[in-house]
Design a protein around this motif. Structure first.
Motif, mmCIF file in Angstrom:
data_model
loop_
_atom_site.group_PDB
_atom_site.id
_atom_site.type_symbol
_atom_site.label_atom_id
_atom_site.label_comp_id
_atom_site.label_asym_id
_atom_site.label_seq_id
_atom_site.Cartn_x
_atom_site.Cartn_y
_atom_site.Cartn_z
ATOM 1 N N ARG A 123 0.832 -1.210 0.000
ATOM 2 C CA ARG A 123 0.000 0.000 0.000
ATOM 3 C C ARG A 123 0.866 1.259 0.000
ATOM 4 N NH1 ARG A 123 -4.650 -1.571 4.527
ATOM 5 N NH2 ARG A 123 -5.820 -3.046 3.195
ATOM 6 N N VAL A 124 1.905 1.264 0.800
ATOM 7 C CA VAL A 124 2.806 2.418 0.828
ATOM 8 C C VAL A 124 3.456 2.624 -0.543
ATOM 9 C CG1 VAL A 124 4.953 3.325 1.800
ATOM 10 C CG2 VAL A 124 3.236 2.310 3.305
ATOM 11 N N ALA A 125 3.918 1.512 -1.148
ATOM 12 C CA ALA A 125 4.519 1.602 -2.475
ATOM 13 C C ALA A 125 3.504 2.119 -3.492
ATOM 14 C CB ALA A 125 5.055 0.237 -2.898
ATOM 15 N N MET A 126 2.249 1.673 -3.366
ATOM 16 C CA MET A 126 1.195 2.119 -4.268
ATOM 17 C C MET A 126 0.961 3.620 -4.124
ATOM 18 S SD MET A 126 -1.196 0.799 -6.387
ATOM 19 C CE MET A 126 -1.503 2.174 -7.487
ATOM 20 N N CYS A 127 0.892 4.102 -2.886
ATOM 21 C CA CYS A 127 0.686 5.533 -2.658
ATOM 22 C C CYS A 127 1.851 6.362 -3.195
ATOM 23 C CB CYS A 127 0.494 5.807 -1.173
ATOM 24 S SG CYS A 127 -1.094 5.212 -0.511
ATOM 25 N N ASN A 128 3.077 5.866 -3.020
ATOM 26 C CA ASN A 128 4.234 6.560 -3.583
ATOM 27 C C ASN A 128 4.155 6.621 -5.101
ATOM 28 O OD1 ASN A 128 5.542 7.196 -1.187
ATOM 29 N ND2 ASN A 128 6.603 5.227 -1.077
ATOM 30 N N ARG A 129 3.712 5.512 -5.706
ATOM 31 C CA ARG A 129 3.593 5.465 -7.170
ATOM 32 C C ARG A 129 2.546 6.458 -7.660
ATOM 33 N NH1 ARG A 129 2.426 0.249 -7.498
ATOM 34 N NH2 ARG A 129 4.604 -0.200 -7.015
ATOM 35 N N VAL A 130 1.413 6.483 -6.983
ATOM 36 C CA VAL A 130 0.362 7.430 -7.366
ATOM 37 C C VAL A 130 0.848 8.862 -7.179
ATOM 38 C CG1 VAL A 130 -1.919 8.313 -6.769
ATOM 39 C CG2 VAL A 130 -1.539 5.850 -6.909
ATOM 40 N N GLY A 131 1.513 9.131 -6.070
ATOM 41 C CA GLY A 131 2.016 10.480 -5.835
ATOM 42 C C GLY A 131 2.959 10.946 -6.929
ATOM 43 N N ALA A 132 3.830 10.051 -7.388
ATOM 44 C CA ALA A 132 4.761 10.399 -8.466
ATOM 45 C C ALA A 132 4.010 10.688 -9.763
ATOM 46 C CB ALA A 132 5.762 9.267 -8.670
ATOM 47 N N VAL A 133 2.962 9.890 -10.046
ATOM 48 C CA VAL A 133 2.171 10.114 -11.256
ATOM 49 C C VAL A 133 1.410 11.438 -11.162
ATOM 50 C CG1 VAL A 133 0.194 9.280 -12.604
ATOM 51 C CG2 VAL A 133 1.976 7.679 -11.882
ATOM 52 N N VAL A 134 0.869 11.749 -9.991
ATOM 53 C CA VAL A 134 0.175 13.025 -9.814
ATOM 54 C C VAL A 134 1.122 14.187 -10.095
ATOM 55 C CG1 VAL A 134 -0.895 14.565 -8.116
ATOM 56 C CG2 VAL A 134 -1.577 12.162 -8.218
ATOM 57 N N ARG A 135 2.336 14.115 -9.599
ATOM 58 C CA ARG A 135 3.311 15.191 -9.853
ATOM 59 C C ARG A 135 3.588 15.339 -11.344
ATOM 60 N NH1 ARG A 135 5.628 12.895 -5.271
ATOM 61 N NH2 ARG A 135 7.173 11.734 -6.480
ATOM 62 N N GLY A 141 0.167 18.932 -17.253
ATOM 63 C CA GLY A 141 -1.177 19.475 -17.454
ATOM 64 C C GLY A 141 -2.169 18.463 -17.971
ATOM 65 N N ILE A 142 -2.154 17.263 -17.410
ATOM 66 C CA ILE A 142 -3.069 16.214 -17.856
ATOM 67 C C ILE A 142 -3.683 15.551 -16.624
ATOM 68 C CG2 ILE A 142 -1.240 14.454 -17.995
ATOM 69 C CD1 ILE A 142 -2.701 13.344 -20.474
ATOM 70 N N PRO A 143 -5.005 15.360 -16.595
ATOM 71 C CA PRO A 143 -5.651 14.832 -15.398
ATOM 72 C C PRO A 143 -5.428 13.335 -15.194
ATOM 73 C CG PRO A 143 -7.289 15.313 -17.084
ATOM 74 C CD PRO A 143 -5.980 15.810 -17.603
ATOM 75 N N GLY A 174 -4.276 13.359 -4.472
ATOM 76 C CA GLY A 174 -4.312 14.368 -5.523
ATOM 77 C C GLY A 174 -4.993 13.963 -6.807
ATOM 78 N N ALA A 175 -5.818 12.896 -6.782
ATOM 79 C CA ALA A 175 -6.524 12.496 -8.002
ATOM 80 C C ALA A 175 -7.376 13.642 -8.530
ATOM 81 C CB ALA A 175 -7.401 11.277 -7.720
ATOM 82 N N HIS A 176 -7.374 13.818 -9.834
ATOM 83 C CA HIS A 176 -8.180 14.871 -10.446
ATOM 84 C C HIS A 176 -9.607 14.397 -10.714
ATOM 85 C CE1 HIS A 176 -3.920 15.645 -11.581
ATOM 86 N NE2 HIS A 176 -4.253 16.856 -11.164
ATOM 87 N N ILE A 177 -9.769 13.112 -10.977
ATOM 88 C CA ILE A 177 -11.065 12.467 -11.178
ATOM 89 C C ILE A 177 -10.996 11.133 -10.447
ATOM 90 C CG2 ILE A 177 -12.679 11.486 -12.865
ATOM 91 C CD1 ILE A 177 -11.407 13.367 -14.976
ATOM 92 N N ILE A 178 -12.059 10.754 -9.757
ATOM 93 C CA ILE A 178 -12.094 9.476 -9.051
ATOM 94 C C ILE A 178 -13.126 8.574 -9.707
ATOM 95 C CG2 ILE A 178 -12.599 8.322 -6.858
ATOM 96 C CD1 ILE A 178 -11.537 10.809 -5.431
ATOM 97 N N LEU A 195 -15.913 15.504 -1.164
ATOM 98 C CA LEU A 195 -14.608 15.542 -1.816
ATOM 99 C C LEU A 195 -14.480 16.689 -2.803
ATOM 100 C CD1 LEU A 195 -13.893 11.748 -2.421
ATOM 101 C CD2 LEU A 195 -13.442 13.159 -0.394
ATOM 102 N N LYS A 196 -15.599 17.062 -3.418
ATOM 103 C CA LYS A 196 -15.593 18.136 -4.417
ATOM 104 C C LYS A 196 -14.575 17.866 -5.524
ATOM 105 C CE LYS A 196 -17.177 21.512 -1.011
ATOM 106 N NZ LYS A 196 -18.587 21.236 -1.319
ATOM 107 N N VAL A 197 -14.437 16.595 -5.868
ATOM 108 C CA VAL A 197 -13.643 16.140 -7.009
ATOM 109 C C VAL A 197 -14.599 15.368 -7.912
ATOM 110 C CG1 VAL A 197 -11.819 14.546 -7.727
ATOM 111 C CG2 VAL A 197 -11.450 16.053 -5.790
ATOM 112 N N PRO A 198 -14.536 15.541 -9.213
ATOM 113 C CA PRO A 198 -15.465 14.825 -10.088
ATOM 114 C C PRO A 198 -15.396 13.314 -9.887
ATOM 115 C CG PRO A 198 -14.277 16.507 -11.310
ATOM 116 C CD PRO A 198 -13.626 16.422 -9.975
#
Length: 260
Positions: A123-135, A141-143, A174-178, A195-198
């Motif tokens: 799970r920690v590795a997954m969150c790190n991976r997602v965080g890197a993709v969000v950055r 400039g892509i959601p 930091g997901a732009h769309i869930i 959440l106020k995220v689409p």
């Protein structure tokens, strides 16, 4: 192109988006209706969908088609996941391409699974991976469409509650769309408000009658979802039934407009 431009293409303000997923080959075996991976795109692109969720191979193979149909959007799946129930009992998740490659391919958004039935270390590795993709998504400039899920779990009340909690983690990363399996009208409405995220709602495997699918989509949209991800409940049906489902769903999506 900016983040705002791409978000507005994926989730138009004039209607609820209908995104047809055809990326199942990254995880599943050969399945009915997707024997030729790009076939559903040309078969259903004229039938009032707003876009497709695709693999890198499909994106490359259909470039001419989408150039001729610029109103259709493309969401590129950039990862894959293999079932935690197989082999050593652990899930295995990884990226198959990069955000930079997605931008180079000209797609409108990228999509990742966010599986949670794995070890705390994973799970920690997954969150790190997602965080890197969000950055990277912010840099380019892509959601990012992030999909909280308990892979292979039955749709029990406990699983629905758990996935709602995982959706909050997706927001915090930091997901732009869930993208989430429909947790019911009340829970969807609360997630939208809090959440106020689409939110876009996954249709899942072929199930029930055409009217069942239409009713489920109607509940989803009434709850405030900005998009529906409907694939197998359309392209795995007999053609006339699939067309009926899509036409009725499209009519519902056009009843809603949004102030962004």
């Amino acid at each position: 192109m900016s983040m705002e431009y791409r978000l507005r293409r994926v989730l138009p303000s004039s209607r609820v988006a209908i995104i047809m997923p055809v990326d199942h080959g990254l995880i599943f075996d050969r399945i009915d209706g997707l024997e030729t991976p790009s076939a559903p795109i040309t078969a259903w692109g004229e039938n009032d969908v707003t876009g497709f969720m695709m693999t890198p191979g499909q994106v490359r193979q259909t470039e001419r088609y989408f150039a001729a149909h610029p109103h259709l959007t493309r969401v590129l799946t950039i990862d894959t996941y293999y079932d935690y129930r197989e082999q050593d009992g652990k899930g295995s998740h990884g990226l198959i391409t990069t955000v930079e490659d997605a931008v180079r391919l000209g797609v409108d958004a990228v999509k990742m699974l966010f599986p949670w039935n794995m070890s705390n270390e994973e799970r920690v590795a997954m969150c790190n991976r997602v965080g890197a993709v969000v950055r990277e998504c912010e840099n380019w400039g892509i959601p990012l469409v992030l999909e909280p899920v308990l892979i292979g779990a039955p749709r029990s009340d406990e699983v629905i509650v758990a996935e709602e909690k995982i959706a909050r983690i997706a927001y915090d990363l930091g997901a732009h769309i869930i993208k989430i399996a429909f947790p019911g009208e009340e829970r969807t409405r609360r997630l939208v408000a809090e959440l106020k995220v689409p939110l876009v709602i996954a249709g899942g495997p072929l199930a029930g009658t055409p009217s069942d699918t239409v009713d489920a989509v109607a509940q989803t949209i009434r709850s405030g979802a900005r998009g529906v991800i409907v694939g197998r409940n359309i392209w795995q049906r007999e053609r006339a039934a699939g067309e009926q489902v899509l036409a009725e769903v499209a009519a519902i999506t056009r009843q809603y407009q949004f102030q962004d």
